[in-house]
Design a protein around this motif. Structure first.
Motif, PDB file in Angstrom:
ATOM      1  N   UNK A  87      37.970  35.734  47.124  1.00 31.16           N
ATOM      2  CA  UNK A  87      38.450  37.084  47.396  1.00 31.16           C
ATOM      3  C   UNK A  87      38.560  37.973  46.187  1.00 31.16           C
ATOM      4  N   UNK A  88      38.719  37.390  44.998  1.00 30.84           N
ATOM      5  CA  UNK A  88      38.914  38.210  43.808  1.00 30.84           C
ATOM      6  C   UNK A  88      37.646  38.622  43.107  1.00 30.84           C
ATOM      7  N   UNK A  89      36.513  38.039  43.498  1.00 33.26           N
ATOM      8  CA  UNK A  89      35.261  38.308  42.799  1.00 33.26           C
ATOM      9  C   UNK A  89      34.829  39.762  42.880  1.00 33.26           C
ATOM     10  N   UNK A  90      34.827  40.391  44.079  1.00 31.26           N
ATOM     11  CA  UNK A  90      34.378  41.786  44.132  1.00 31.26           C
ATOM     12  C   UNK A  90      35.158  42.709  43.212  1.00 31.26           C
ATOM     13  N   UNK A  91      36.476  42.506  43.146  1.00 31.68           N
ATOM     14  CA  UNK A  91      37.293  43.375  42.290  1.00 31.68           C
ATOM     15  C   UNK A  91      36.958  43.182  40.823  1.00 31.68           C
ATOM     16  N   UNK A  92      36.775  41.916  40.396  1.00 33.28           N
ATOM     17  CA  UNK A  92      36.457  41.653  38.994  1.00 33.28           C
ATOM     18  C   UNK A  92      35.056  42.154  38.653  1.00 33.28           C
ATOM     19  N   UNK A  93      34.111  41.947  39.585  1.00 32.55           N
ATOM     20  CA  UNK A  93      32.749  42.434  39.360  1.00 32.55           C
ATOM     21  C   UNK A  93      32.749  43.953  39.257  1.00 32.55           C
ATOM     22  N   UNK A 147      31.605  33.876  27.061  1.00 36.59           N
ATOM     23  CA  UNK A 147      31.593  32.792  28.039  1.00 36.59           C
ATOM     24  C   UNK A 147      31.166  31.451  27.449  1.00 36.59           C
ATOM     25  N   UNK A 148      30.193  31.471  26.566  1.00 36.46           N
ATOM     26  CA  UNK A 148      29.680  30.188  26.065  1.00 36.46           C
ATOM     27  C   UNK A 148      30.625  29.522  25.079  1.00 36.46           C
ATOM     28  N   UNK A 149      31.651  30.245  24.632  1.00 37.43           N
ATOM     29  CA  UNK A 149      32.628  29.632  23.731  1.00 37.43           C
ATOM     30  C   UNK A 149      33.403  28.514  24.436  1.00 37.43           C
ATOM     31  N   UNK A 150      33.535  28.611  25.746  1.00 37.61           N
ATOM     32  CA  UNK A 150      34.298  27.612  26.495  1.00 37.61           C
ATOM     33  C   UNK A 150      33.603  27.392  27.830  1.00 37.61           C
ATOM     34  N   UNK A 165      38.692  36.846  33.419  1.00 38.76           N
ATOM     35  CA  UNK A 165      38.064  38.130  33.731  1.00 38.76           C
ATOM     36  C   UNK A 165      38.607  39.239  32.842  1.00 38.76           C
ATOM     37  N   UNK A 166      39.915  39.255  32.636  1.00 34.29           N
ATOM     38  CA  UNK A 166      40.527  40.275  31.773  1.00 34.29           C
ATOM     39  C   UNK A 166      39.994  40.175  30.353  1.00 34.29           C
ATOM     40  N   UNK A 167      39.832  38.939  29.877  1.00 37.42           N
ATOM     41  CA  UNK A 167      39.311  38.735  28.527  1.00 37.42           C
ATOM     42  C   UNK A 167      37.876  39.249  28.418  1.00 37.42           C
ATOM     43  N   UNK A 168      37.060  39.022  29.455  1.00 36.20           N
ATOM     44  CA  UNK A 168      35.680  39.486  29.445  1.00 36.20           C
ATOM     45  C   UNK A 168      35.626  41.008  29.428  1.00 36.20           C
ATOM     46  N   UNK A 169      36.459  41.650  30.226  1.00 36.70           N
ATOM     47  CA  UNK A 169      36.503  43.110  30.250  1.00 36.70           C
ATOM     48  C   UNK A 169      36.907  43.659  28.884  1.00 36.70           C
ATOM     49  N   UNK A 170      37.937  43.070  28.286  1.00 37.55           N
ATOM     50  CA  UNK A 170      38.400  43.525  26.976  1.00 37.55           C
ATOM     51  C   UNK A 170      37.309  43.368  25.911  1.00 37.55           C
ATOM     52  N   UNK A 171      36.572  42.259  25.978  1.00 34.43           N
ATOM     53  CA  UNK A 171      35.491  42.020  25.023  1.00 34.43           C
ATOM     54  C   UNK A 171      34.394  43.081  25.162  1.00 34.43           C
TER      55      UNK A 171
END
Length: 211
Positions: free
Chosen positions: A139-145, A117-120, A84-90
């Motif tokens: 439980x962590x999905x809402x925060x990441x979304x 995402x499609x890289x892996x 999730x952190x990597x997606x946000x940074x991207x």
């Protein structure tokens, strides 16, 4: 008369065995566990990840698992957070680059999210699908979304009020996740460019456009 001590001095972390320090060996064991976890997720899903199965596949005892992770659920959440952190940074980097170059923010955002995402496939599965079936991750999905929604929220037009922007941002996150999940599982047959074009169109319809 003071008796001489017979205890052995602590072994320094820099002592080498087979040319590697204790810290280096621990790092290698941790990475092996992570790589094996993603392999299991890719082929069987997160529910198949257990300490016993990891020990069987890696040849490492449970002791070595617990030197790196507090438990099986904690490890899955840690890996999910890293993806999730990597997606946000991207996404943040792509938007900044589009603004700097005068490019299309919608396209930059869609491409960064999808290509990240499609890289892996195993990481895409962990991020998009596993939270729906793995209780350790739900439980962590809402925060990441919400983190990704905030990025989108900031690019929506000021003509929308605060509540509308929040709702539209969450709707777009849901659209991305649903479309990508369906595509990656084969439920939707389309090319990468068709998927990107669809997401860009949805962003444009919401007011996210060129700088």
């Amino acid at each position: 008369m003071t008796q001489p001590t017979t205890s052995n001095p602590p072994v320094p972390l820099t002592r080498r065995r087979n040319g590697k320090t204790a810290a280096e060996r621990q790092s290698e064991r941790r990475q092996l566990l992570i790589d094996t976890t993603f392999e299991i997720i890719d082929n069987e899903g997160a529910t198949a990840v257990t300490v016993r199965e990891l020990s069987r596949r890696t040849g490492l005892t449970a002791r070595y698992f617990y030197e790196s992770f507090a438990g099986r659920d904690e490890m899955l959440r840690e890996l999910f957070d890293a993806v999730a952190d990597d997606m946000v940074d991207r996404c943040v980097a792509a938007i900044a680059a589009a603004k700097s170059d005068g490019g299309d923010i919608a396209e930059a955002l869609a491409r960064s999210f999808i290509d990240g995402l499609i890289q892996d496939r195993s990481k895409a599965r962990l991020f998009l699908y596993e939270p729906l079936v793995e209780t350790a991750l739900s439980g962590g999905v809402p925060a990441r979304a919400s983190r990704i929604a905030r990025i989108i929220h900031n690019e929506l037009p000021d003509t929308l009020d605060r509540t509308e922007r929040a709702l539209v941002a969450l709707d777009l996150v849901g659209t991305l996740a649903t479309v990508l999940s369906s595509w990656l599982t084969g439920a939707v047959r389309a090319t990468r460019e068709q998927i990107i074009a669809h997401c860009v169109r949805r962003f444009h319809e919401s007011g996210i456009g060129t700088v």
